[in-house]
Enzyme design. Structure first.
Site, mmCIF file in Angstrom:
data_model
loop_
_atom_site.group_PDB
_atom_site.id
_atom_site.type_symbol
_atom_site.label_atom_id
_atom_site.label_comp_id
_atom_site.label_asym_id
_atom_site.label_seq_id
_atom_site.Cartn_x
_atom_site.Cartn_y
_atom_site.Cartn_z
ATOM 1 N N CYS A 9 -12.396 -11.258 3.741
ATOM 2 C CA CYS A 9 -13.399 -12.050 2.985
ATOM 3 C C CYS A 9 -14.180 -11.230 1.961
ATOM 4 C CB CYS A 9 -14.359 -12.735 3.953
ATOM 5 S SG CYS A 9 -15.309 -11.572 4.954
ATOM 6 N N ALA A 85 -1.252 -14.668 3.088
ATOM 7 C CA ALA A 85 -1.098 -14.393 1.656
ATOM 8 C C ALA A 85 -0.985 -12.897 1.376
ATOM 9 C CB ALA A 85 -2.282 -14.975 0.888
ATOM 10 N N SER A 109 3.379 -17.354 1.513
ATOM 11 C CA SER A 109 3.886 -17.263 0.155
ATOM 12 C C SER A 109 3.314 -16.002 -0.472
ATOM 13 C CB SER A 109 3.485 -18.486 -0.673
ATOM 14 O OG SER A 109 3.957 -18.307 -1.996
ATOM 15 N N HIS A 142 0.931 -5.687 -13.076
ATOM 16 C CA HIS A 142 -0.315 -5.929 -12.332
ATOM 17 C C HIS A 142 -1.353 -4.861 -12.685
ATOM 18 C CE1 HIS A 142 2.192 -8.593 -9.802
ATOM 19 N NE2 HIS A 142 1.050 -9.214 -9.558
ATOM 20 N N LYS A 146 -3.433 -2.109 -7.770
ATOM 21 C CA LYS A 146 -2.437 -2.650 -6.832
ATOM 22 C C LYS A 146 -1.664 -1.505 -6.186
ATOM 23 C CE LYS A 146 1.148 -6.174 -6.356
ATOM 24 N NZ LYS A 146 0.524 -6.795 -5.185
HETATM 25 N N1 LIG Z 1 -0.054 -14.428 -2.050
HETATM 26 C C1 LIG Z 1 -0.776 -14.402 -3.182
HETATM 27 O O1 LIG Z 1 -0.761 -15.329 -3.997
HETATM 28 C C2 LIG Z 1 -1.636 -13.192 -3.466
HETATM 29 C C3 LIG Z 1 -2.451 -13.164 -4.612
HETATM 30 C C4 LIG Z 1 -3.309 -12.079 -4.801
HETATM 31 C C5 LIG Z 1 -3.330 -11.040 -3.869
HETATM 32 N N2 LIG Z 1 -2.479 -11.089 -2.788
HETATM 33 C C6 LIG Z 1 -2.486 -10.056 -1.763
HETATM 34 O O2 LIG Z 1 -3.635 -10.238 -0.947
HETATM 35 C C7 LIG Z 1 -4.061 -8.957 -0.426
HETATM 36 C C8 LIG Z 1 -5.539 -8.725 -0.762
HETATM 37 O O3 LIG Z 1 -5.700 -8.685 -2.163
HETATM 38 P P1 LIG Z 1 -7.124 -8.299 -2.818
HETATM 39 O O4 LIG Z 1 -6.844 -8.140 -4.270
HETATM 40 O O5 LIG Z 1 -8.178 -9.239 -2.383
HETATM 41 O O6 LIG Z 1 -7.355 -6.855 -2.159
HETATM 42 P P2 LIG Z 1 -8.731 -6.124 -1.825
HETATM 43 O O7 LIG Z 1 -8.358 -4.701 -1.522
HETATM 44 O O8 LIG Z 1 -9.740 -6.386 -2.886
HETATM 45 O O9 LIG Z 1 -9.241 -6.843 -0.486
HETATM 46 C C9 LIG Z 1 -8.713 -6.591 0.791
HETATM 47 C C10 LIG Z 1 -9.825 -6.746 1.804
HETATM 48 O O10 LIG Z 1 -9.251 -6.560 3.100
HETATM 49 C C11 LIG Z 1 -10.097 -5.702 3.872
HETATM 50 N N3 LIG Z 1 -9.293 -4.985 4.861
HETATM 51 C C12 LIG Z 1 -8.384 -3.998 4.646
HETATM 52 N N4 LIG Z 1 -7.841 -3.587 5.796
HETATM 53 C C13 LIG Z 1 -8.433 -4.317 6.779
HETATM 54 C C14 LIG Z 1 -8.311 -4.339 8.201
HETATM 55 N N5 LIG Z 1 -7.456 -3.536 8.843
HETATM 56 N N6 LIG Z 1 -9.081 -5.215 8.903
HETATM 57 C C15 LIG Z 1 -9.935 -6.068 8.249
HETATM 58 N N7 LIG Z 1 -10.091 -6.085 6.899
HETATM 59 C C16 LIG Z 1 -9.346 -5.231 6.183
HETATM 60 C C17 LIG Z 1 -10.722 -4.743 2.856
HETATM 61 O O11 LIG Z 1 -11.950 -4.177 3.345
HETATM 62 C C18 LIG Z 1 -10.927 -5.653 1.642
HETATM 63 O O12 LIG Z 1 -12.213 -6.257 1.652
HETATM 64 C C19 LIG Z 1 -3.087 -7.942 -1.043
HETATM 65 O O13 LIG Z 1 -2.029 -7.735 -0.130
HETATM 66 C C20 LIG Z 1 -2.579 -8.633 -2.286
HETATM 67 O O14 LIG Z 1 -1.323 -8.165 -2.733
HETATM 68 C C21 LIG Z 1 -1.650 -12.145 -2.582
#
Ligand SMILES: NC(=O)c1ccc[n+]([C@@H]2O[C@H](COP(=O)([O-])OP(=O)(O)OC[C@H]3O[C@@H](n4cnc5c(N)ncnc54)[C@H](O)[C@@H]3O)[C@@H](O)[C@H]2O)c1
Length: 252
Positions: A9, A85, A109, A142, A146
């Site tokens: 979150c 996701a 997805s 990206h 990333k």
């Molecule tokens: N499927 C989709 O459409 C889509 C789109 C965008 C991003 N993503 C993926 O979603 C993921 C998150 O993206 P983001 O840009 O928000 O990344 P981000 O790094 O900004 O956020 C990730 C969050 O997860 C938390 N986190 C990390 N490890 C954790 C753990 N072990 N326990 C609890 N919390 C943990 C972090 O503290 C951080 O707040 C990535 O894998 C990204 O590739 C998927």
């Protein structure tokens, strides 16, 4: 109303979903989960999802593969549907999602945007028609933060193309390490990283004297956030199984 747990979150995606959920009267985030608990949200945040004692209709996970085991065991224990996701999952983790989907509804997805899912339909049609004569290369771009490469979406596109072809292609990620001509059976996957690019996927079909490109550009993270909220609503009350964007579009 869909009561939601938001895993990751306090990350970039988590915060966009938090903002969209506040404006959506059909969504209520009942708790968040993140190892970073320093951000103030309108809902309680736990560093471990298992500390939450309430109930939810679905979990959306945009966190990190290291979070995976905790999320899956929580879903098993509480029979909560999961929208997965997070990208960069291992083959073993993807298999355990398949196992989980025998007990609860799972939506996975690598790209939650509607546009990318339409791109997949179009490139599959093109790949079938052009299989023998055109070389297929996927170029994704990206932002410079990333970590995984190529993107989960680029791999998803390649897998979908592979499924629709008669001759199974071989994925090639690094032409730098070999000095030989491109083979017909290859799909090249290329990752570009820079600046604040939200996400671009370009599928290139290169033939003799003509090139076809089918490209999708996401200009904000909201497209993924909106898609994941739609997925959570879609899973609310749905029976066990593995679902994706195609199911959401067709069954909704
Ligand atoms: N499927 C989709 O459409 C889509 C789109 C965008 C991003 N993503 C993926 O979603 C993921 C998150 O993206 P983001 O840009 O928000 O990344 P981000 O790094 O900004 O956020 C990730 C969050 O997860 C938390 N986190 C990390 N490890 C954790 C753990 N072990 N326990 C609890 N919390 C943990 C972090 O503290 C951080 O707040 C990535 O894998 C990204 O590739 C998927």
């Amino acid at each position: 109303m869909t009561n939601l747990i938001l895993s990751g979150c306090n990350g970039k995606m988590g915060q966009v979903i938090t903002r969209l959920a506040e404006a959506d009267s059909d969504i209520c985030i009942v708790c968040g989960c993140d190892i970073n608990t320093s951000v103030i949200n309108s809902y309680p945040v736990y560093d471990d999802i298992n500390k939450f004692e309430g109930k939810a209709d679905a979990i959306i996970d945009f966190s990190h593969p290291s979070c995976f085991d905790n999320i899956v065991s929580y879903c098993k224990k509480t029979k909560t549907p999961l929208v997965m996701a997070t990208t960069g999952l291992s083959d073993e983790q993807i298999e355990s999602l398949d196992d989980l989907s025998k007990e609860v509804a799972v939506f996975r997805s690598a790209n939650m945007s509607i546009g990318i899912n339409l791109l997949i339909t179009l490139v599959k049609q093109a790949a079938v028609l052009l299989e023998d004569k055109f070389d297929i290369e996927i170029i994704e771009k990206h932002h410079n933060l990333k970590i995984d490469a190529p993107s989960g979406t680029a791999l998803m596109i390649a897998d979908e193309i592979s499924e629709s072809l008669c001759n199974k292609p071989e994925y090639v990620y690094d032409r730098h390490s070999m000095r030989k001509k491109r083979e017909k059976k290859e799909i090249g996957l290329h990752a570009v990283r820079g600046g604040t690019i939200v996400g671009e996927h370009n599928v290139l079909f290169a033939g003799n004297d003509e090139i076809l490109e089918i490209k999708h550009t996401a200009t904000s993270k909201e497209v993924f956030a909106e898609g994941s909220l739609r997925a959570a609503k879609f899973l609310n009350g749905r029976c066990a199984g593995m679902y994706n964007m195609k199911n959401l579009i067709e069954l909704n």
